[in-house]
Design an enzyme around this catalytic site. Structure first.
Site, PDB file in Angstrom:
ATOM      1  N   ASP A 235       0.557  -1.427  -0.063  1.00 56.16           N
ATOM      2  CA  ASP A 235      -0.160   0.075  -0.058  1.00 56.16           C
ATOM      3  C   ASP A 235       0.857   1.255  -0.278  1.00 56.16           C
ATOM      4  O   ASP A 235       2.046   0.757   0.873  1.00 56.16           O
ATOM      5  CB  ASP A 235      -0.903  -0.350   1.097  1.00 56.16           C
ATOM      6  N   GLU A 271       1.433  -0.318  -5.091  1.00 58.28           N
ATOM      7  CA  GLU A 271       0.714   0.998  -4.914  1.00 58.28           C
ATOM      8  C   GLU A 271       1.339   2.434  -5.640  1.00 58.28           C
ATOM      9  O   GLU A 271       1.657   2.671  -4.252  1.00 58.28           O
ATOM     10  CB  GLU A 271      -0.955   1.312  -4.418  1.00 58.28           C
TER      11      GLU A 271
END
Length: 536
Positions: A235, A271
């Site tokens: 993330d 990401e």
């Protein structure tokens, strides 16, 4: 590489294929569907992103859980997915669970560690690789590391300076003395100390300059790999050091080296929500994949191709974009695995981009799923779910049944606004002729049957000049296939693929939004509007 054979299962699956395809495809279509699927066991997969909270409830509390995911593995497998990404499953205070309070546990709302182990084992039996969200950029403000660090700072006298020797957790976060006068820094109690939190005060950012912190995270990665995960979705990697790509790449080099040493076939996808010129640089870290934001969202290539007009948004432009992205990321690593997706949990549902035009919603599937790399599909996209506005709306309950109280249905996040789904529920679409679900399933089947689709090097057929036709080749292990996309909303198109130039080709399979047949005679391919064909 090893290969795991998987047939589309049992009599029910066979009948389901007949129901979906009856009357919609010619004999060629039925032939390609009947082929046995041999899926290569590598990291080029078709991934299904699941927000557990809203996916499927197993115990009647209307909150999704791990047993609910287990109960839907037949559905996931039969649809053709061979990878699952679970959004965070660790204990947290928020509904989305990106504020981790304990990296070594399962949130009680979702079940137990035994449930997770069962899920991992069931996925492994089916040849489905399971990855989980790993949130390294920040912890919860309720994480014991942060709580202890703040307590320590609050205990200091006016003339005392903080020391990691006295409190090791002090160096795990980014603390400064004196108000930075920034909206991403927050005060520690009533002290003169402030901590960084790029997302909000409940998510304090960690300090990757701390080797002790890195050691903690290495133990976390070991723990989950031993529990059976096949890798991690990483993330917010661009915020490890906000605005400092080089430093972020270094952190990812460490993560990649550590994970691959422990599990060489692990899959890592990051990401980095940036433009292509920036996120391509992250491939220098060695991480397998980064999400392809170039093609995603309301202004990405897929939406522009179907919903916008003009030469820059044509089928030709789509084909050029495939090559442009491939070449950009290969500047940094030749073996990079692109990670195309259309929408995710941070974006509005794609059906809205298409003004709920079912033909366009269907055609978006191959524009995403037939890209090279590891293709990702957000749960519910395969049935055209609705959801836009605030984040909770984008994470609404999976629309299994039109009856909101039916078994397995969830209530969704507490602050979610009512969402009206414009297309039928999964239960109905599975049985319906020519449904969005059926088209997604067909698209994934075509991808699984032709390994070159995911793994091939893309080249554009420049001699095909029609602006409504995207014509590309894909070459993998010495074999070349050709994909022709007719992205005209209304017109049938013909493309000449002469034997002199391309060799003797045949139709390996095709997709047609309206059910019209794709044909080939004397080297001339005839494609109905909104169709795709694979030639080999």
């Amino acid at each position: 590489m090893g290969k795991a054979k998987r047939k589309f299962r049992n009599i029910f699956a066979g009948l389901l294929i007949l129901v979906i395809t009856a009357g919609s495809l010619g004999a060629c279509g039925r032939d390609w569907r009947g082929k046995e699927v041999t899926v290569i066991d590598d990291n080029y997969r078709t991934w299904y992103e699941i927000f557990v909270y809203s996916f499927c409830d197993s115990d009647g509390d209307q909150v999704g859980d791990l047993q609910g995911v287990i109960s839907k593995l037949d559905y996931i497998e039969d649809t053709g997915f061979n990878g699952i990404w679970l959004m965070p499953v660790m204990p947290a205070s928020s509904y989305h669970k990106y504020d981790v309070k304990d990296y070594l546990e399962i949130d009680p709302e979702y079940g137990t560690m035994a449930d997770f182990e069962e899920l991992a084992a069931e996925c492994n039996k089916r040849g489905i690789k399971l990855i989980i969200d790993l949130v390294l950029n920040h912890t919860s403000s309720e994480h014991p590391w942060f709580v202890e660090a703040c307590s320590y700072l609050e205990s200091l006298g006016a003339d005392e300076e903080p020391s990691a020797e006295d409190c090791p957790y002090y160096e795990y976060y980014n603390f400064v003395k004196g108000n930075p006068n920034s909206d991403v820094w927050y005060q520690v109690g009533s002290t003169d100390y402030y901590y960084e939190g790029m997302f909000w005060s409940g998510m304090p950012d960690v300090n990757f300059g701390s080797q002790a912190l890195r050691g903690e995270f290495e133990a976390v990665m070991d723990f989950w790999l031993e529990k059976g995960v096949g890798g991690f979705r990483l993330d917010a990697v661009k915020e490890f050091y906000s605005g400092a790509t080089g430093k972020n790449v270094e952190v990812l080099e460490w993560v990649n080296s550590y994970v691959k040493a422990a599990k060489p076939d692990a899959y890592l996808v990051g990401e980095a929500w940036e433009g292509l010129g920036t996120y391509a640089q992250y491939y220098a870290s060695g991480i397998d994949s980064f999400f392809d934001f170039e093609f995603a969202g309301p202004t990405g290539v897929v939406t522009r191709t179907l919903a916008f007009s003009g030469e820059n948004n044509s089928a030709q432009a789509y084909a050029k974009a495939l090559c442009r992205v491939q070449n950009a990321i290969r500047e940094y690593r030749e073996d990079a695995i692109d990670a195309p997706f259309f929408v995710n949990h941070d974006m509005a549902r794609a059906a809205g981009y298409m003004q709920y035009d079912e033909r366009k919603v269907k055609m978006a599937a191959p524009l995403n799923i037939l890209m090279s790399g590891s293709a990702f599909v957000y749960y519910g996209e395969e049935i055209g779910m609705s959801g836009s506005g605030k984040d909770e709306n984008k994470r609404a309950p999976m629309y299994w049944s039109a009856d909101a109280s039916a078994e397995g249905m969830t209530k969704g996040p507490l602050d979610m606004e009512p969402q009206e789904n414009m297309f039928a529920c999964a239960q109905e679409q599975i049985k319906a002729k020519d449904s969005i679900y059926g088209f997604y399933k067909d698209t994934i089947l075509l991808r699984n049957q032709n390994p070159e689709i995911a793994r091939g090097t893309v080249a554009r057929l420049e001699e095909v000049e029609d602006q409504d036709i995207a014509a590309v080749s894909k070459t993998y292990e010495g074999k070349t296939i050709y994909l022709l996309y007719n992205i005209s909303e209304t017109d049938e198109k013909q493309v000449t693929m002469s034997a002199e130039q391309y060799g003797e080709l045949e139709i390996a399979g095709y997709l047609s939004v309206d059910g019209g047949e794709v044909t080939m005679k004397d080297g001339v391919v005839t494609l109905p509007s909104y169709s795709v064909v694979v030639l080999r």
